[in-house]
Design a protein around this motif. Sequence first.
Motif, short mmCIF file in Angstrom:
data_model
loop_
_atom_site.label_atom_id
_atom_site.label_comp_id
_atom_site.label_asym_id
_atom_site.label_seq_id
_atom_site.Cartn_x
_atom_site.Cartn_y
_atom_site.Cartn_z
N GLU A 31 82.59 60.51 2.09
CA GLU A 31 81.49 61.18 2.76
C GLU A 31 81.00 62.30 1.86
OE1 GLU A 31 83.44 62.42 6.30
OE2 GLU A 31 83.92 60.32 6.76
N ASN B 210 68.71 60.98 -3.36
CA ASN B 210 68.30 61.00 -1.96
C ASN B 210 67.73 62.35 -1.53
OD1 ASN B 210 69.14 58.34 -0.49
ND2 ASN B 210 70.80 58.79 -1.91
N GLY B 211 67.52 63.21 -2.50
CA GLY B 211 66.92 64.50 -2.19
C GLY B 211 67.87 65.51 -1.59
N PHE B 212 69.16 65.26 -1.68
CA PHE B 212 70.14 66.19 -1.14
C PHE B 212 70.69 67.10 -2.23
CE2 PHE B 212 71.74 64.82 3.18
CZ PHE B 212 70.74 63.89 3.43
N VAL B 213 71.00 68.33 -1.86
CA VAL B 213 71.79 69.18 -2.74
C VAL B 213 73.23 69.15 -2.23
CG1 VAL B 213 72.22 71.54 -3.52
CG2 VAL B 213 69.89 70.68 -3.37
N LEU B 214 74.10 68.63 -3.05
CA LEU B 214 75.47 68.36 -2.63
C LEU B 214 76.26 69.65 -2.48
CD1 LEU B 214 76.83 65.69 -2.03
CD2 LEU B 214 77.86 65.76 -4.30
N TYR C 274 78.56 65.62 1.61
CA TYR C 274 77.91 66.60 2.46
C TYR C 274 77.00 67.50 1.63
CZ TYR C 274 81.29 65.20 5.92
OH TYR C 274 82.02 64.46 6.80
N GLY C 275 75.78 67.67 2.11
CA GLY C 275 74.86 68.53 1.39
C GLY C 275 73.68 68.88 2.28
N VAL C 276 72.64 69.44 1.68
CA VAL C 276 71.46 69.81 2.46
C VAL C 276 70.32 68.90 2.04
CG1 VAL C 276 69.90 71.68 3.08
CG2 VAL C 276 72.27 72.18 2.48
N LEU D 189 76.02 59.89 3.35
CA LEU D 189 75.58 61.17 2.79
C LEU D 189 74.97 61.96 3.95
CD1 LEU D 189 74.65 63.15 0.56
CD2 LEU D 189 72.78 61.58 0.05
N ILE E 4 83.70 59.90 -10.91
CA ILE E 4 83.26 59.72 -9.53
C ILE E 4 82.44 60.93 -9.08
CG2 ILE E 4 84.04 59.64 -7.13
CD1 ILE E 4 86.24 57.79 -7.90
N HIS F 74 82.40 67.08 -0.68
CA HIS F 74 82.56 65.70 -0.29
C HIS F 74 83.98 65.48 0.19
CE1 HIS F 74 84.30 65.56 -4.35
NE2 HIS F 74 85.12 64.68 -3.79
N LEU G 84 78.96 60.62 -10.35
CA LEU G 84 78.19 59.60 -9.63
C LEU G 84 77.75 60.10 -8.25
CD1 LEU G 84 80.28 56.47 -10.66
CD2 LEU G 84 77.86 56.87 -11.19
N GLN G 85 78.61 60.87 -7.63
CA GLN G 85 78.27 61.43 -6.32
C GLN G 85 77.05 62.34 -6.43
OE1 GLN G 85 81.84 63.33 -5.02
NE2 GLN G 85 82.84 61.42 -4.41
N ILE H 10 73.90 60.29 -6.79
CA ILE H 10 73.46 59.68 -5.54
C ILE H 10 72.79 60.71 -4.64
CG2 ILE H 10 74.29 58.67 -3.38
CD1 ILE H 10 76.42 57.22 -5.01
N ALA H 11 73.42 61.88 -4.55
CA ALA H 11 72.87 62.93 -3.70
C ALA H 11 71.47 63.31 -4.18
CB ALA H 11 73.78 64.14 -3.71
#
Lengths: 144, 144
Positions: free
Chosen positions: B134, A124-128, B136-138, B97, A113, A131, A116-117, A120-121
């Motif tokens: 949920e 979407n262009g996110f740096v995780l 969380y990231g930037v 996200l 998991i 969570h 996979l998180q 996904i991050a």
Amino acid sequence: MPFEKEREVLSGHIRNKNLKHSEQRQIILEVFLETEKHLTAEELYLTVKKKVPSIGYATIYRTLKLLIEAGLCREMQVENGVTRYEHHYNHEHHDHLVCTKCGKFVEIFSPDIEKLQEKIAKKNGFVLERHRLELYGVCGACRR
Amino acid sequence: MPFEKEREVLSGHIRNKNLKHSEQRQIILEVFLETEKHLTAEELYLTVKKKVPSIGYATIYRTLKLLIEAGLCREMQVENGVTRYEHHYNHEHHDHLVCTKCGKFVEIFSPDIEKLQEKIAKKNGFVLERHRLELYGVCGACRR
DNA sequence: ACGATATTGATAATAATTATCATAATAAAT
DNA sequence: ATTTATTATGATAATTATTATCAATATCGT
């Protein structure tokens, strides 16, 4: 001496930030560590009060914050909104599986998991950073 | 007539439970549906107040509960403790996200994660009812 | 022991939500 | 349409969890 490592961590953090030691902080840490479940601030307050009757609520909250900063404690909020505090030092990251009938919960962890998180991050262009995962269901005991 | 289906759902629920229709409920539903983002109770209150200046906070909270019961609305709480409300009717289940800098969030869904959750629950003897995830990231925009 | 600074405990403040209750609105029956 | 029983509303008080304030106290380096 139990919890020697944890004491040192707190001590180090206090020194590091030019704060001061106090009996209250020592005792709150002890009670917190001795309790093998996830406490609410109220539960902690009531238990500490037995040893230090003059303790105030504010000190509990302040010290919990301190423990979190020191990496000894972690906040967790389960559905109903009650904040609980759990041991964090030398405890692996984990999530929770909670029984909606009796409130019992188990700590869970799945590297799959987690991966996979991350995926996904990234997509979407996110740096995780972190969570929060909570699974809610009915445990075996509550189903009969 | 916009939101006809949703109106019917609410109407049906009201009839079903022997409750009564009211202009307030109609307007709160409308404002809720018209707003294409996840509202707080306060935001909803302020917007509705423009159309019905006499509206009270309690009615907002009561009606939100009603919408949730009717399956039109879903509560979501992001880290800071603020409860937001999102459209639920004809919306697929999803998680969030969230950007920790600007608060922006995207809705995410991963069948693979869902499957793994089921597996973990089963392994622990739980029958899964729901979950909360949920991340969380930037976000990309906040990193430059 | 002294002095600077941090901590404590009591209490007030805050914020979000819920409960209370008198008044108003709704729906069903006449 | 009027009556009647019941529910909804809005104002406000109550609640709950947490944080802020501040005078008195404890800690730590000198």
